[in-house]
Design a protein around this motif. Sequence first.
Motif, PDB file in Angstrom:
ATOM      1  N   LEU A 122      -6.555 -12.677  -6.010  1.00  0.00           N
ATOM      2  CA  LEU A 122      -5.263 -12.558  -6.687  1.00  0.00           C
ATOM      3  C   LEU A 122      -5.148 -11.218  -7.413  1.00  0.00           C
ATOM      4  N   MET A 123      -6.231 -10.838  -8.104  1.00  0.00           N
ATOM      5  CA  MET A 123      -6.226  -9.580  -8.839  1.00  0.00           C
ATOM      6  C   MET A 123      -6.078  -8.392  -7.893  1.00  0.00           C
ATOM      7  N   LEU A 124      -6.791  -8.406  -6.771  1.00  0.00           N
ATOM      8  CA  LEU A 124      -6.676  -7.313  -5.792  1.00  0.00           C
ATOM      9  C   LEU A 124      -5.243  -7.189  -5.275  1.00  0.00           C
ATOM     10  N   ALA A 125      -4.596  -8.324  -5.045  1.00  0.00           N
ATOM     11  CA  ALA A 125      -3.214  -8.290  -4.545  1.00  0.00           C
ATOM     12  C   ALA A 125      -2.270  -7.705  -5.591  1.00  0.00           C
ATOM     13  N   GLU A 126      -2.442  -8.088  -6.866  1.00  0.00           N
ATOM     14  CA  GLU A 126      -1.565  -7.572  -7.917  1.00  0.00           C
ATOM     15  C   GLU A 126      -1.833  -6.090  -8.181  1.00  0.00           C
ATOM     16  N   ILE A 127      -3.087  -5.676  -8.111  1.00  0.00           N
ATOM     17  CA  ILE A 127      -3.400  -4.258  -8.306  1.00  0.00           C
ATOM     18  C   ILE A 127      -2.788  -3.428  -7.190  1.00  0.00           C
ATOM     19  N   ALA A 128      -2.850  -3.941  -5.966  1.00  0.00           N
ATOM     20  CA  ALA A 128      -2.249  -3.220  -4.836  1.00  0.00           C
ATOM     21  C   ALA A 128      -0.748  -3.042  -5.042  1.00  0.00           C
ATOM     22  N   LYS A 129      -0.090  -4.079  -5.578  1.00  0.00           N
ATOM     23  CA  LYS A 129       1.351  -3.977  -5.852  1.00  0.00           C
ATOM     24  C   LYS A 129       1.645  -2.932  -6.924  1.00  0.00           C
ATOM     25  N   SER A 130       0.756  -2.836  -7.909  1.00  0.00           N
ATOM     26  CA  SER A 130       1.001  -1.923  -9.026  1.00  0.00           C
ATOM     27  C   SER A 130       0.862  -0.457  -8.648  1.00  0.00           C
ATOM     28  N   LYS A 131       0.085  -0.186  -7.594  1.00  0.00           N
ATOM     29  CA  LYS A 131      -0.177   1.180  -7.122  1.00  0.00           C
ATOM     30  C   LYS A 131      -0.848   2.048  -8.191  1.00  0.00           C
ATOM     31  N   LEU A 132      -1.570   1.388  -9.122  1.00  0.00           N
ATOM     32  CA  LEU A 132      -2.293   2.126 -10.154  1.00  0.00           C
ATOM     33  C   LEU A 132      -3.708   2.469  -9.724  1.00  0.00           C
ATOM     34  N   GLU A 133      -4.172   1.859  -8.639  1.00  0.00           N
ATOM     35  CA  GLU A 133      -5.521   2.085  -8.144  1.00  0.00           C
ATOM     36  C   GLU A 133      -5.489   2.287  -6.639  1.00  0.00           C
ATOM     37  N   GLY A 134      -6.482   3.020  -6.154  1.00  0.00           N
ATOM     38  CA  GLY A 134      -6.675   3.112  -4.719  1.00  0.00           C
ATOM     39  C   GLY A 134      -7.358   1.857  -4.213  1.00  0.00           C
ATOM     40  N   PRO A 135      -7.810   1.869  -2.964  1.00  0.00           N
ATOM     41  CA  PRO A 135      -8.484   0.697  -2.393  1.00  0.00           C
ATOM     42  C   PRO A 135      -9.722   0.309  -3.203  1.00  0.00           C
ATOM     43  N   LEU A 136      -9.881  -0.981  -3.418  1.00  0.00           N
ATOM     44  CA  LEU A 136     -11.005  -1.513  -4.171  1.00  0.00           C
ATOM     45  C   LEU A 136     -11.782  -2.503  -3.306  1.00  0.00           C
ATOM     46  N   THR A 137     -13.072  -2.661  -3.602  1.00  0.00           N
ATOM     47  CA  THR A 137     -13.924  -3.610  -2.888  1.00  0.00           C
ATOM     48  C   THR A 137     -14.441  -4.648  -3.884  1.00  0.00           C
ATOM     49  N   TYR A 138     -14.434  -5.883  -3.485  1.00  0.00           N
ATOM     50  CA  TYR A 138     -14.880  -6.961  -4.370  1.00  0.00           C
ATOM     51  C   TYR A 138     -16.371  -7.208  -4.193  1.00  0.00           C
ATOM     52  N   ASP A 139     -17.119  -7.166  -5.291  1.00  0.00           N
ATOM     53  CA  ASP A 139     -18.535  -7.506  -5.322  1.00  0.00           C
ATOM     54  C   ASP A 139     -18.654  -8.893  -5.953  1.00  0.00           C
ATOM     55  N   ALA A 140     -18.795  -9.912  -5.116  1.00  0.00           N
ATOM     56  CA  ALA A 140     -18.812 -11.297  -5.605  1.00  0.00           C
ATOM     57  C   ALA A 140     -20.043 -11.578  -6.459  1.00  0.00           C
ATOM     58  N   GLY A 141     -21.180 -10.970  -6.118  1.00  0.00           N
ATOM     59  CA  GLY A 141     -22.410 -11.228  -6.853  1.00  0.00           C
ATOM     60  C   GLY A 141     -22.315 -10.832  -8.309  1.00  0.00           C
TER      61      GLY A 141
END
Length: 403
Positions: free
Chosen positions: A19-38
Amino acid sequence: MGWFDYFFRPPSKDKFARLMLAEIAKSKLEGPLTYDAGQFLLLRKDGGFINLANVYQEYCQVSRGERAAIMQRFIRGSLASKTFELPEDFEDVHPDLLPVIRSRFQIEAVRLQARLKGSDKVNIPQQLIGDHLALSLVYDLPHAMRSIGQQDLDDWNVTFYEAVEAARHNLEQMNNISVASLDDRVFATATGDNYDASRLLLVDVIRTFPVRGLPVAIVPNRDTLLVAGQDDHEGLQLLATLAEEAYQKPRPISGVMLTLVDDEWQSWLPEPSSPAYNRLHELKLRSIGGEYNDQKDLLEQLHSARGEDVFVSSFSGVQDSQTGNTSSYCIWPRDVPTLLPETEQVYFMGGDPKQPQLLAQAPWDRVQQVVGHLLQAQDCYPPRYLVSDFPSEKELSKLGKTS
């Protein structure tokens, strides 16, 4: 659990991250991000990262209707800081500089996470408050907040001390502190501007509180400062109740008590005979133990990545079934390089690794007296000590041999 709770309960960590990745993508405040689940992080391409732990806790504890606002505030406040540059002149920064009180482990965790990513760039100056808290600085704007690093201070040609004095002055001038009195025994600030914990620095204000004995305080989360008096047993019990509740809320800081001696805060606990001692001691152990456990996870990941064979001993707690008192202990195993936490008791274990035997046990002070030469202090917080050798039979006898 009813069907309503099932469908509207907070999401899992992984779903929250999506959910956070989707909202950040909409905001265009960050470039591509990768999720580290660990590690529950969002990783940037430049080696930086975004820790989701605090915002996830806050998101889960509010009502469903408030969750979107929590997420958007986090994106604006934490991520928007990447889109603006700090002013070049300190005079332009001065009015928006403020002090923040954090657990010392908060920045230590950032350093360890950076080292896991192959970076040693984290250099955020701090001033210790007691043994477990630290003061650092932020540049605070209405919709963004940025930590101040040593490079920022160097660019402005100011010392950390000068910047702290400016930030402290700004905090004093806010003039909006809200203080509640509970039975004229406990005084609580609940201004709700994210700087109540920072008001621990306003010692002249705290001295005006009519407490019984020297002031004692605790900052269980960033929006709560509780103050009572050393000599007020009823007040300390009330403070313990409030602190236990507040420490469970979002943005926890510390469960360690402090007392004001002259102008300095020092770590403190009441005497064991105090009715509030057990609860305040247990809250302290819970707070420090949580930091040690998080540190252990990060150190084990770091050792694994580097191929280092070091045992990271746990900070553990045990409760006396008769008295109800809680105490901390750690394991010092034979023939294994070990990083020991600083605990109230140390258990020395030997024999078959599958069925280890307790050879001796001793309180921490006694361990330092007898085998302090085997303890190599490490540059970390919470403190740990590398032990590569095991006590001799003679030393075990002095420590308190059990067999």
